[in-house]
Scaffold this active site. Structure first.
Site, PDB file in Angstrom:
ATOM      1  N   HIS A   1      -5.787   1.810  44.086  1.00 12.76           N
ATOM      2  CA  HIS A   1      -6.851   1.553  45.066  1.00 12.76           C
ATOM      3  C   HIS A   1      -8.105   2.357  44.737  1.00 12.76           C
ATOM      4  O   HIS A   1      -9.217   1.810  44.663  1.00 12.76           O
ATOM      5  CB  HIS A   1      -6.331   1.921  46.459  1.00 12.76           C
ATOM      6  N   GLU A   2      -7.941   3.655  44.529  1.00 15.85           N
ATOM      7  CA  GLU A   2      -9.101   4.505  44.260  1.00 15.85           C
ATOM      8  C   GLU A   2      -9.692   4.252  42.873  1.00 15.85           C
ATOM      9  O   GLU A   2     -10.911   4.306  42.694  1.00 15.85           O
ATOM     10  CB  GLU A   2      -8.720   5.979  44.415  1.00 15.85           C
TER      11      GLU A   2
ATOM     12  N   HIS B   1     -12.093   1.352  43.063  1.00 19.97           N
ATOM     13  CA  HIS B   1     -13.401   1.755  43.578  1.00 19.97           C
ATOM     14  C   HIS B   1     -14.258   2.347  42.460  1.00 19.97           C
ATOM     15  O   HIS B   1     -15.425   1.984  42.273  1.00 19.97           O
ATOM     16  CB  HIS B   1     -13.254   2.815  44.676  1.00 19.97           C
TER      17      HIS B   1
END
Length: 232
Positions: free
Chosen positions: A33-34, A37
């Site tokens: 997820h990170e 980003h």
């Protein structure tokens, strides 16, 4: 609570198994997820995350203790946010929205991959005969549980982070549709909103609606796969 997602009677052996299955999924899901980003922000001109070593699959770089605990207990959580500096974007509102939505999209895709693996395992072993007490049967049961938990948790994480309120990714995405002054006025109350979310999670008032949405998406994934000849 999430720890009972794969248990029917709450006995401690099943609880330990649930925890062991959940921990690696959480680490992988939050890390992906990170990273998503940071990768999208980097491609759009903001190299802050890359320069700080945040575009990495090392989970130690991304974990937030409270978010990790919430993920373990409720199935909804967050990581240590990847820093993004909108000054480096050519179109700050658009690029911020794209960077924000990259995390939930990555979890949806990862959830779909685990759903494919789950259905693949079922398609391969459904015609194999095992004794109910055999080692092979026990291993495949654990593997099946792991793949299902991984698919479900990733979808949950994506939906939870798309809440259109700060500090979640959804607020950054919907920022593109709001006047700037309105957005920053709401952001002033980010800490209080976060506390309210934790209270709602604790009492299960938020878990139900988000679970319904997540289950619809996950069910749609499995129905889509069942249309394919290999899984049908």
């Amino acid at each position: 609570m999430f720890r009972y997602l794969i248990t029917s009677n709450g006995d401690w052996r099943t609880y330990i198994l649930s925890m062991l299955l959940t921990l690696p999924v959480i680490l992988l899901s939050l890390t992906i997820h990170e990273c998503a980003h940071g990768i999208v922000a980097d491609k759009l001109g903001d190299h802050t995350a890359k320069n700080l070593g945040r575009i990495t699959l090392d989970p130690r770089k991304h974990l937030d203790p409270i978010g990790f605990i919430c993920m373990l207990l409720f199935g909804f959580g967050w990581a240590n946010p990847v820093p993004i500096n909108t000054r480096y974007f050519k179109k700050p509102k658009r690029d911020m929205a794209l960077s924000a939505i990259a995390g939930p999209i990555a979890n949806i895709l990862l959830g779909f991959v685990f759903a494919i693996l789950y259905e693949t395992e079922y398609a391969i072993v459904k015609n194999i005969t095992f004794t109910s007490a055999g080692t092979g049967f026990y291993f495949l049961t654990i593997l099946s549980d792991f793949l299902f938990v991984a698919a479900r948790l990733n979808v949950y994480l994506a939906i939870f982070n798309m809440l259109p309120i700060p500090p979640f990714d959804g607020s950054r995405f919907f920022y593109i549709f709001l006047p700037t002054k309105w957005y920053f006025k709401v952001m002033q109350y980010e800490r209080y909103i976060m506390l309210a979310i934790l209270v709602l999670l604790w009492f299960g008032l938020l878990t139900g609606p988000l679970s319904v949405i997540s289950n619809l998406i996950l069910g749609g994934m499995f129905r889509l796969l069942e249309l394919l000849p290999f899984f049908g």
